[in-house]
Design a protein around this motif. Structure first.
Motif, PDB file in Angstrom:
ATOM      1  N   SER A 141      10.022  64.281  55.677  1.00 47.11           N
ATOM      2  CA  SER A 141       9.453  62.709  57.047  1.00 47.11           C
ATOM      3  C   SER A 141       7.366  63.143  57.260  1.00 47.11           C
ATOM      4  N   ARG A 142       7.277  62.272  57.170  1.00 52.76           N
ATOM      5  CA  ARG A 142       5.729  62.586  57.559  1.00 52.76           C
ATOM      6  C   ARG A 142       5.077  62.824  58.825  1.00 52.76           C
ATOM      7  N   HIS A 143       5.710  61.855  59.375  1.00 50.02           N
ATOM      8  CA  HIS A 143       6.099  61.952  60.784  1.00 50.02           C
ATOM      9  C   HIS A 143       7.027  63.338  61.963  1.00 50.02           C
ATOM     10  N   ASN A 170       8.877  59.608  45.562  1.00 51.51           N
ATOM     11  CA  ASN A 170       8.114  60.505  46.333  1.00 51.51           C
ATOM     12  C   ASN A 170       7.826  61.853  46.217  1.00 51.51           C
ATOM     13  N   ASN A 186       6.866  56.516  57.983  1.00 51.06           N
ATOM     14  CA  ASN A 186       7.313  58.147  57.608  1.00 51.06           C
ATOM     15  C   ASN A 186       7.530  58.590  56.129  1.00 51.06           C
ATOM     16  N   PRO A 226       6.474  59.872  52.429  1.00 46.58           N
ATOM     17  CA  PRO A 226       5.247  60.815  51.936  1.00 46.58           C
ATOM     18  C   PRO A 226       4.729  60.936  51.213  1.00 46.58           C
TER      19      PRO A 226
END
Length: 383
Positions: free
Chosen positions: A206-208, A294, A365, A367
């Protein structure tokens, strides 16, 4: 070390055959005695609810059963559940079943305990006000992890879903009884198990809000799930495999509740909305294409997960090895592998892509940024 905040439910008990003593467990924890049991008609028909009801009643609970939960529950089902509970002056809620039943139970407890806030005002992140009724959850599938998340998903229109995300949705008590999952058919075992693996992978990438604690839970969840998925599918009565799957799904739920999911889920939701494909299966169908998409950003993390699940080194590219291993595992599980296999029409792919772009809460969220053209290509790859 990053700054992070981690939340989860305060009490989790894992016990084979523990559901047979659920009444005693709840009576020892809660003074409330007017209980609403939220479940679905299938579990009632299968005979799972009758002994639970008897034990609850013998432990002093007055029980009202709401068994009208369906997959992808619409707002009308939730409102009917709340109305039933209010007529009986309910003071404690028990969710018993798959993710849909648990999601309805969580929101019912919030609506029953709130001071007049409407469901519409709760959609989104952190918008629930006030408190809720005491809440206990017992999952009967090893997939959604809803028993330990602060998320409930409700169908809001013909084909659309919305989520309520708030700390009030964390239960007070969770019972994990893997014996309840023994009767789950192979295809549902596969789909829900892959759903849980998606939770672990998306939480890890997850990016966040990715953090060391959710990472640790996601890694252990994926290890348990990949080890036990095929044995559970091949022999539904395999106690060790069933316990491993249930524990893995719960750990993945804890992980993604704190490090949220992304594009796999965003692309899965329209499949449920338009075709009523079960949530776990829709995630399984989209996982392979999204993993490959991704990889341009998540390759180092995929390589780490390859080591976690002991993927043999077949190439110098460990991320590629991981994606291929996940693909092989899904194939071996026996779950349907193509959108066409579940009735999706090729002429609908553009509409699905357009609908997926509405899932901004999830897409943020991912990537890698996902455009509508990307979403269409991902659906084509899955078709």
């Amino acid at each position: 070390m990053p700054t992070f905040d981690f939340q989860t439910v305060p009490s989790i008990q894992m016990e084979w055959s523990g559901a047979a003593h659920l009444g005693e467990r709840l009576a020892a924890r809660f003074p409330a005695r007017r209980l609403l049991l939220v479940t679905d008609a299938g579990l009632v028909k299968a005979g799972l609810i009758e002994p639970i009801l008897a034990n609850l009643q013998s432990s002093g609970f007055t029980v009202t059963i709401f068994d009208a939960v369906v997959a992808d529950p619409p707002e009308s089902v939730l409102h009917a559940c709340v109305q039933t509970a209010r007529q009986q002056d309910t003071d404690i809620v028990l969710g018993f079943g798959g993710g849909s039943s648990l999601d309805v139970a969580k929101l019912a407890a919030v609506l029953l305990g709130s001071t007049g806030q409407s469901l519409g005002d709760m959609y989104g992140i952190g918008k629930v006000q006030g408190d809720r009724l005491p809440l206990a959850l017992v999952p009967t599938t090893s997939g959604t992890g809803s028993e330990v998340t602060n998320i409930s998903i409700i169908t809001t229109g013909e084909t659309t879903k919305m989520g309520v995300v708030s700390p009030q949705l964390y239960a007070d008590y969770v019972l994990l009884d893997a014996e309840l999952t023994v009767g789950l058919p192979q295809v549902h075992t596969a789909a829900t198990g892959i759903d849980a693996m998606v939770h672990a992978i998306e939480a890890y990438t997850s990016r966040h809000k990715k953090n060391p604690l959710s990472d640790a839970l996601a890694r252990e969840a994926l290890r348990l799930l990949t080890t036990n998925l095929v044995p559970a599918c091949q022999d539904g009565a395999n106690r060790s495999a069933r316990e491993g799957m249930l524990l893995g799904a719960m750990l993945a739920g804890q992980a993604f509740s704190n490090s949220p999911v992304a594009a796999v889920h965003a692309l899965a939701y329209p499949l449920g909305g338009h075709y009523h494909v079960p949530h776990g299966l829709s995630n399984a169908l989209m996982l392979g294409p999204v993993l490959r998409f991704n990889a341009k950003a998540a390759a180092p993390l995929y390589a780490e997960l390859a080591e976690v699940i002991a993927v043999p080194a077949r190439s110098a590219d460990r991320a590629h090895d991981f994606v291929e291993a996940m693909q092989a595992l899904m194939d071996e599980s026996g779950a349907p592998r193509r959108l066409r296999d579940v009735g999706v029409g090729e002429n609908m792919l553009a509409l699905l892509a357009s609908d997926a772009m509405k899932q901004t809460r999830l897409l943020v969220n991912n990537p890698v940024e996902v455009t509508e053209a990307d979403a269409l290509q991902l659906y084509r790859e899955a078709f």
